[in-house]
Design a protein around this motif. Structure first.
Motif, short mmCIF file in Angstrom:
data_model
loop_
_atom_site.label_atom_id
_atom_site.label_comp_id
_atom_site.label_asym_id
_atom_site.label_seq_id
_atom_site.Cartn_x
_atom_site.Cartn_y
_atom_site.Cartn_z
N LEU A 396 52.84 47.01 -29.53
CA LEU A 396 51.41 47.45 -30.46
C LEU A 396 51.92 46.28 -31.38
CD1 LEU A 396 48.93 50.52 -29.07
CD2 LEU A 396 48.44 47.66 -28.61
N ARG A 397 51.56 45.32 -32.11
CA ARG A 397 51.46 45.16 -33.64
C ARG A 397 50.28 45.16 -33.80
NH1 ARG A 397 52.72 39.70 -35.06
NH2 ARG A 397 52.46 39.03 -32.63
N ALA A 398 50.32 45.30 -35.13
CA ALA A 398 48.98 46.29 -36.38
C ALA A 398 48.98 44.70 -36.72
CB ALA A 398 49.09 46.95 -36.89
N PHE A 399 48.02 44.27 -36.87
CA PHE A 399 46.65 43.43 -38.04
C PHE A 399 46.49 43.77 -39.00
CE2 PHE A 399 47.69 39.67 -34.35
CZ PHE A 399 48.92 40.09 -34.81
N HIS A 400 46.65 43.58 -40.05
CA HIS A 400 45.31 43.98 -41.18
C HIS A 400 44.17 42.74 -41.19
CE1 HIS A 400 43.76 45.47 -45.51
NE2 HIS A 400 43.30 45.46 -44.50
N THR A 401 43.25 43.10 -40.99
CA THR A 401 42.00 42.14 -40.68
C THR A 401 40.90 42.67 -41.26
OG1 THR A 401 41.25 42.84 -38.59
CG2 THR A 401 42.98 41.02 -38.27
N PRO A 402 41.28 42.74 -43.07
CA PRO A 402 39.69 42.79 -43.46
C PRO A 402 38.73 42.21 -43.89
CG PRO A 402 41.03 41.95 -44.78
CD PRO A 402 42.11 42.46 -43.56
N GLY A 403 37.29 42.56 -43.84
CA GLY A 403 36.28 42.24 -43.44
C GLY A 403 35.11 42.55 -43.03
N HIS A 404 34.95 42.49 -41.60
CA HIS A 404 34.11 44.34 -41.05
C HIS A 404 33.77 45.02 -42.48
CE1 HIS A 404 31.27 46.31 -38.34
NE2 HIS A 404 31.89 46.68 -38.36
N ALA A 405 35.62 45.37 -42.49
CA ALA A 405 35.76 46.92 -43.36
C ALA A 405 37.51 46.69 -43.90
CB ALA A 405 35.98 48.13 -42.69
N SER A 406 37.02 46.83 -44.81
CA SER A 406 38.36 46.71 -46.15
C SER A 406 39.74 47.20 -45.19
CB SER A 406 38.06 47.71 -47.24
OG SER A 406 38.37 48.62 -47.07
N ASN A 434 29.26 44.13 -44.84
CA ASN A 434 28.26 45.03 -45.45
C ASN A 434 29.14 45.04 -47.21
OD1 ASN A 434 26.32 46.73 -46.56
ND2 ASN A 434 26.83 48.40 -44.63
N PRO A 435 28.23 44.21 -47.90
CA PRO A 435 29.01 44.41 -49.15
C PRO A 435 29.19 46.14 -49.32
CG PRO A 435 27.89 42.45 -49.20
CD PRO A 435 27.83 43.27 -47.70
N PRO A 436 29.91 46.39 -50.39
CA PRO A 436 30.54 46.17 -51.32
C PRO A 436 32.19 46.08 -49.87
CG PRO A 436 30.70 47.93 -52.03
CD PRO A 436 29.12 48.02 -50.67
N ASP A 437 32.44 47.10 -49.61
CA ASP A 437 33.68 47.14 -48.53
C ASP A 437 33.62 45.62 -47.59
OD1 ASP A 437 35.38 48.58 -47.13
OD2 ASP A 437 34.74 48.58 -45.75
N GLY A 438 33.13 45.35 -46.97
CA GLY A 438 32.52 44.16 -46.08
C GLY A 438 32.98 43.16 -46.63
N HIS A 439 33.72 42.13 -46.95
CA HIS A 439 33.44 40.83 -47.65
C HIS A 439 34.00 39.59 -46.90
CE1 HIS A 439 35.69 38.24 -51.00
NE2 HIS A 439 35.52 39.27 -51.46
N MET A 440 33.15 38.98 -47.02
CA MET A 440 33.23 37.67 -46.32
C MET A 440 34.67 36.61 -46.25
SD MET A 440 31.08 35.35 -44.26
CE MET A 440 29.61 36.63 -44.21
N GLY A 441 34.82 36.39 -47.78
CA GLY A 441 35.97 35.56 -47.74
C GLY A 441 36.93 36.00 -47.10
#
Length: 549
Positions: A396-406, A434-441
């Protein structure tokens, strides 16, 4: 469910000094389907495309060979006729010659005939008769087949073709259905789309990726003509609580059903049933928690990854005793690791009790300090982007994918190319940012990073296993950029607007009951545009930022 209409689209290409270019047309912003998006010429097959007299006007291809090209039992020629007609109506390019020689665009009133065709004064058959034309269907090559997924107000079953632009003719938009046009290299179109400058639909993005692999039109057409038409997927009969029925290719369950059938695993069904374990591969089993709802679909998916002599649980879910019991009972061996994709309360809380029962180590990322998530989630080890975890014969390889949650992570099972996407990629619904933890960019950048990976299937946090991951990710990006285009269009109309006013315009297609959730994603779009210097905020009012020349 809306039945998709037969349709045809044609990618018109030409050779330029810098390499291959393709013609894109911008749809009017008032269009019901894909407003403001740049597309190839195309549209629905209509009755006029099936007129018997047209077959005698086609050069170098008959009905049988057209059917083989398109991969259909009948009506293949009508797809080609629709592509030729739409190319003339929308782009002003007529793929034809005179029966007694080349078509000289200077000597033919193409603009008048185009207006007549668009106004319904002409049919394609009458146009051929008046000009004594041979239609250049043999110039075209078949590229691909796309079906609009359920949900949009219109759906199309579209065959994509490619053709070289006819010499001596100039492309132009029609000013009604299309309001702009551009000749552009495929790589540049994709780059501008990633920057938010050129809105594109999923099929267009997929086609541009294909075109980007060729240096010139000769190479492209040679490749396309050598490829057999792909077989159209057939419905598959499976069982469920309401008895057996057919699952069709456009249904959410289809990719999973087809995979299990092809791999001889059995147990496929047309519904996700909480508490019922379903083997998705030799290594992967899914258990769905009994927490169905508007935001969770049939429930939160927990995945068991069995590496032969070790086992990991991904997203143990909410702390519900029946679900915890099912996880422990389903595990074929002791559980070694408990992984969370993120710490929203439907994904991670059961980790504590599952660890107490099994002694497994908990891995993931710590919750943010916003107080809205599972604050008690305490990983024994924090995972980092790109880190690999060996689970017996599985990786299993982990990808950090922030956006929905940081702190969101996706996990990629390398041996089977399955991405466990948590809530980063969902099936049949839009991910809430959902800002502020969620971030569209961050969300969009994370999606683009996933497109670099060779993913075969997506195992989402809610719903069925998903096939065609590249198309699924493209669809999300396209949806988000379409929303952003609506935001900018509204701001340009009003100059300044409140979030409440923007919500009614930008999310007019969303039921009022969901406007509270939509308001959070709207705010995420506005913050992204503010960070990019496009918008300014003053209290509750947003304004277009002054342009810097």
């Amino acid at each position: 469910m809306i039945e998709p209409k037969p349709a045809a689209t044609v990618a018109v290409t030409r050779d330029a000094d810098a390499g291959l270019e393709v013609l894109l047309l911008q749809r009017t912003h008032s269009a019901v389907f894909m407003p403001g998006v740049y597309v190839f010429p195309g549209g629905a097959v209509d009755d006029g495309d099936r007129e018997p007299g047209l077959a005698s006007r086609v050069h170098g291809i008959d009905e049988a060979s057209a059917n083989r090209m398109v991969g259909v039992p009948e009506d293949g020629l009508a797809y080609l006729m629709a592509a030729i007609r739409e190319c003339f109506e929308e782009a002003g390019l007529l793929l034809a010659d005179r029966a007694r020689g080349a078509l000289d665009a200077k000597d033919v009133e193409l603009a008048r005939l185009r207006r007549g065709l668009n106004a319904g004064e002409y049919t394609l058959a009458r146009l051929c008769e008046e000009l004594d034309l041979r239609l250049g269907a043999d110039r075209m090559a078949y590229l691909s087949h796309w079906i609009t997924p359920p949900g949009p107000p219109r759906r199309y079953d579209t065959r994509f073709f490619v053709v070289t632009a006819p010499p001596g003719q100039a492309a132009s938009h029609d000013g009604v259905e299309t309001v702009d046009h551009v000749w552009i290299q495929p790589e540049e179109a994709l780059a501008r789309n990633r920057r938010g400058e050129l809105p594109l639909g999923t099929p267009t993005i997929g086609t541009l990726r294909l075109l980007a692999g060729f240096n010139n039109t000769e190479q492209l057409l040679h490749h396309a003509r050598r490829q057999p038409a792909p077989a159209t997927p057939e419905p598959i009969e499976v069982s469920g609580r309401d008895g057996p029925r057919l699952v069709h290719p456009e249904e959410p369950a289809y990719a999973e059903v087809a995979k299990l059938r092809d791999e001889g695993l059995g147990g496929a069904g047309y519904e996700v049933i909480p508490g019922v374990a379903r083997a998705l591969s030799r290594r992967v089993t899914r258990l769905t928690a009994p927490n169905p709802g508007v935001m969770t679909g049939p429930g939160t998916n927990t995945y068991l990854v069995d590496g032969g002599d070790a086992l990991a649980v991904i997203d143990p879910g909410p702390e519900l005793t029946p679900h915890l019991d099912a996880i422990v009972t389903t595990a074929a061996r002791p559980i070694n690791w408990i992984l969370a994709t993120h710490t929203h309360r439907d994904h991670s809380p059961a980790a504590r009790e599952l660890q107490r029962r099994t002694g497994a180590r908990v891995l993931g990322m710590r919750p943010p300090e916003d107080g809205t998530q599972d604050r008690e989630f305490a990983p024994d080890r924090v995972l980092h982007h790109g880190e690999r975890l060996r689970i017996g014969d599985a990786t299993l390889r982990a990808f950090h994918t922030p956006g929905h949650a940081s702190n969101h992570l996706c996990y990629f099972l390398e041996e089977e190319q399955i991405l466990f996407s948590g809530d980063h990629v969902m099936q049949g619904s839009t991910v809430v940012i959902n800002p502020p933890d969620g971030h569209m960019g961050d969300y969009l950048r994370s999606l683009y990073e996933l497109l670099r990976e060779d993913i075969a299937y997506i195992a989402p946090g809610h719903g069925f296993l998903m096939g065609q991951p590249e198309a699924a990710i493209d669809r999300i990006i396209t949806h988000r950029m379409a929303r952003e285009t609506r935001v900018l269009s509204s701001m340009k109309r009003h100059g300044a607007a409140s979030e409440a006013h923007l919500l009614t315009e930008v999310y007019a297609d969303v039921p009022a009951a969901l406007h509270g959730v939509a308001a959070r994603s709207l705010l995420a779009h506005l913050i992204k545009l503010q960070e990019e210097g496009v918008l300014n905020r003053s209290g509750s009012t947003w304004r277009l930022a002054p342009r810097v020349e």
